[in-house]
Scaffold this motif. Sequence first.
Motif, PDB file in Angstrom:
ATOM      1  N   LYS A  64      -2.157  22.876  40.238  1.00 26.35           N
ATOM      2  CA  LYS A  64      -1.125  23.822  40.326  1.00 26.35           C
ATOM      3  C   LYS A  64      -1.179  24.926  39.066  1.00 26.35           C
ATOM      4  O   LYS A  64      -0.873  26.240  39.252  1.00 26.35           O
ATOM      5  N   LEU A  65      -1.840  24.630  38.072  1.00 26.30           N
ATOM      6  CA  LEU A  65      -1.962  25.451  36.922  1.00 26.30           C
ATOM      7  C   LEU A  65      -3.636  25.629  36.760  1.00 26.30           C
ATOM      8  O   LEU A  65      -4.166  24.878  36.859  1.00 26.30           O
ATOM      9  N   PRO A 106       5.831  30.294  33.538  1.00 24.91           N
ATOM     10  CA  PRO A 106       6.168  29.128  34.323  1.00 24.91           C
ATOM     11  C   PRO A 106       7.304  29.403  35.367  1.00 24.91           C
ATOM     12  O   PRO A 106       7.267  28.780  36.596  1.00 24.91           O
ATOM     13  N   VAL A 157       6.795  28.666  39.493  1.00 19.03           N
ATOM     14  CA  VAL A 157       7.384  27.993  40.556  1.00 19.03           C
ATOM     15  C   VAL A 157       7.867  28.717  41.761  1.00 19.03           C
ATOM     16  O   VAL A 157       7.591  28.364  42.813  1.00 19.03           O
ATOM     17  N   LEU A 210       4.404  29.125  43.956  1.00 14.33           N
ATOM     18  CA  LEU A 210       4.142  27.908  44.487  1.00 14.33           C
ATOM     19  C   LEU A 210       4.830  27.673  45.852  1.00 14.33           C
ATOM     20  O   LEU A 210       4.514  26.925  46.700  1.00 14.33           O
ATOM     21  N   TRP A 259       3.936  25.057  30.565  1.00 10.88           N
ATOM     22  CA  TRP A 259       3.462  25.077  32.069  1.00 10.88           C
ATOM     23  C   TRP A 259       3.193  24.007  32.722  1.00 10.88           C
ATOM     24  O   TRP A 259       3.570  23.757  33.559  1.00 10.88           O
ATOM     25  N   LEU A 318       5.345  22.515  35.888  1.00  6.68           N
ATOM     26  CA  LEU A 318       4.647  22.754  37.308  1.00  6.68           C
ATOM     27  C   LEU A 318       4.669  21.318  37.898  1.00  6.68           C
ATOM     28  O   LEU A 318       3.889  21.071  38.939  1.00  6.68           O
ATOM     29  N   VAL A 341       6.366  20.490  41.088  1.00  2.00           N
ATOM     30  CA  VAL A 341       6.726  21.539  41.999  1.00  2.00           C
ATOM     31  C   VAL A 341       5.956  21.039  43.333  1.00  2.00           C
ATOM     32  O   VAL A 341       4.903  20.515  43.242  1.00  2.00           O
TER      33      VAL A 341
END
Length: 199
Positions: free
Chosen positions: A4-5, A159, A163, A166, A192, A196, A199
């Motif tokens: 995700k990051l 951040p 969200v 995503l 961050w 995440l 999420v």
Amino acid sequence: MMEKLYLITGTADLLERLVPLGVKLVQLRVKDAAPADLRVQTIRARECCAKHGAQLILNDYWELALELGLDFVHLGQEDMDAADFGALRRAGVRYGLSTHDDDELERALALDPAYVALGPVYPTILKQMKWAPQGVDRVREWKSRVGQTPLVAIGGLTPERAVGVLHAGADSAAVVTDIQLADSPEARTQEWLATLRDV
């Protein structure tokens, strides 16, 4: 499965500070370095990522990636003009490609990339862009068009905004300045990661 990051750092120094915090996907995006310095930074980044189980992606310098045995590069539209995709494929090097409009998306998808990046989603201070911010709705549209190809959202992300992208369908949120320009890049990276995580 994309992380995700997706952290993008401008130096090996910063990469070495942040990857040990738990970052698993990181791009080294060195600009205006002498070739010898670029090579040293890339080797340092490779060693740091190997030690911490992170995936390193080298921005732009696909020939150096081949030379050093890296397995992932990121290419912008201009870089795609010169890149030898046959050589990359033969060496097993995956590549992510930048896109900003319909024509660029079609061109990128025809090359069977490991991911497609869309940006800028929000206003960005990273570089002058001829494209207006794409917005979250464009992320949804792009996701419907890329099929199984992972989608990376980039540009002006925090951040909280990450969200949102995503949830809109992006597989990964790329961050540059929000972490690089933070008073404490380490603390911001941890924010961050925490934001995440679920999420």
